[in-house]
Design an enzyme around this catalytic site. Sequence first.
Site, PDB file in Angstrom:
ATOM      1  N   GLY A  96       0.921  -1.092   0.083  1.00  0.00           N
ATOM      2  CA  GLY A  96      -0.041  -0.038   0.188  1.00  0.00           C
ATOM      3  C   GLY A  96       1.051   1.487   0.121  1.00  0.00           C
ATOM      4  N   ALA A  97       0.615   2.110  -0.974  1.00  0.00           N
ATOM      5  CA  ALA A  97       1.631   3.327  -1.126  1.00  0.00           C
ATOM      6  C   ALA A  97       1.755   3.950   0.020  1.00  0.00           C
ATOM      7  CB  ALA A  97       1.142   4.238  -2.199  1.00  0.00           C
ATOM      8  N   GLN A 133      -5.754  -8.847  -2.327  1.00  0.00           N
ATOM      9  CA  GLN A 133      -5.846  -7.645  -1.299  1.00  0.00           C
ATOM     10  C   GLN A 133      -7.309  -7.408  -1.022  1.00  0.00           C
ATOM     11  OE1 GLN A 133      -4.008  -7.463  -4.138  1.00  0.00           O
ATOM     12  NE2 GLN A 133      -2.238  -6.261  -3.826  1.00  0.00           N
ATOM     13  N   ASP A 165      -1.478   4.850  -6.394  1.00  0.00           N
ATOM     14  CA  ASP A 165       0.037   4.603  -6.067  1.00  0.00           C
ATOM     15  C   ASP A 165       0.762   5.972  -6.454  1.00  0.00           C
ATOM     16  OD1 ASP A 165      -1.265   1.716  -5.873  1.00  0.00           O
ATOM     17  OD2 ASP A 165       0.824   1.750  -4.938  1.00  0.00           O
TER      18      ASP A 165
END
Length: 347
Positions: free
Chosen positions: A46-47, A197, A238
């Site tokens: 996750g960014a 996810q 992202d």
Amino acid sequence: MLPTIEWNADGVVMIDQRKLPASEVYVTCKTANEVAKAIKTMVIRGAPAIGVAAAMGIALGTRRSTATGTKQFTTEFQRICDVMAATRPTAVNLFWAIERMKRTFAAEALRGASVDEIKQRLGSEARAIHDEDVQSCKTMGEHGAALVPDTARILTHCNAGALATAGFGTALGVIRAAAGQGKNVTVLADETRPFLQGARLTAWELIKDGIETTVITDNMAASMMRLGDIDLVVVGADRIAANGDVANKIGTYGVAVLAREHGLPFYVAAPLSTIDLETPDGSTIPIEERSDREVTHVGASRVTPEGAKIRNPAFDVTPARFVTAIVTERGIARPPYSESLAQLIGN
Ligand code: MRU
């Protein structure tokens, strides 16, 4: 909610997202290299969470340095930053966090700080990056909740939740904030092949929060929209280019095109650290290709025949024209994004 990541006396501790939801186990990284490996192998993903992990990894690595002089310390710091930068290429939050740690280092060195003082300052900067991310998500959630009707069936893709950030989440932060305001929200979570996810992480998080969640396989979204079972889409990002093109988990682009066809709003929620004004449009965003095994196998079981070629791009780019609005902690950007994003960032 269990913490996604924290830095304590033992090292950088993170919940192992590869094992969720079957088991809730924590991994303790004792070196910067271990943090880098955890990012690469998706223990943490996750960014924004990747950015926080990199900052903590840099602080941890430099804290353990035995260098006595600033010259050797600077070389070690640079090497650790390079190791972090080589983990995952798409999420710009990683590079944003590394740059922020570099600026901190440079400012301390410039004022003639000792090695110990620089170590302390890097530690407090990493903690600040963590805490600011939680706060950004909460503020973003409040802004985004205004876009959610009193009753809404929301489709999301991948996991843009507490697990993908330092806490609360971006897309799921919007959903949490709307639910917190008493809105009647239910969620459809795309399973998000190949790493799952959505099925594993988004459903796990939302169920823990008591938000009704239905998991669908990725190929069901079109039909759900056609049936009138979805009111809006909200996803994370992202990297968002200066023109509003959005890189996010593979499959996001398809969802955006479907939303347009069905007249549904397609919202992106992301902190300012995800906006990359240096990248003019989505065509030059580096797209990570991950290992074949994520596609050939589901868990331990092989699902493709030996000899089949495999593609596994982890992200795609949704052109800005499909994005209804971008929710940030500083407010909501609307098209044309080349103007609204620059304005939000203050350029
Ligand atoms: O490969 P991942 O799991 O790191 O990809 C994550 C995503 O694409 C998320 O949607 C994105 O990082 C937004 S997280 C708030």
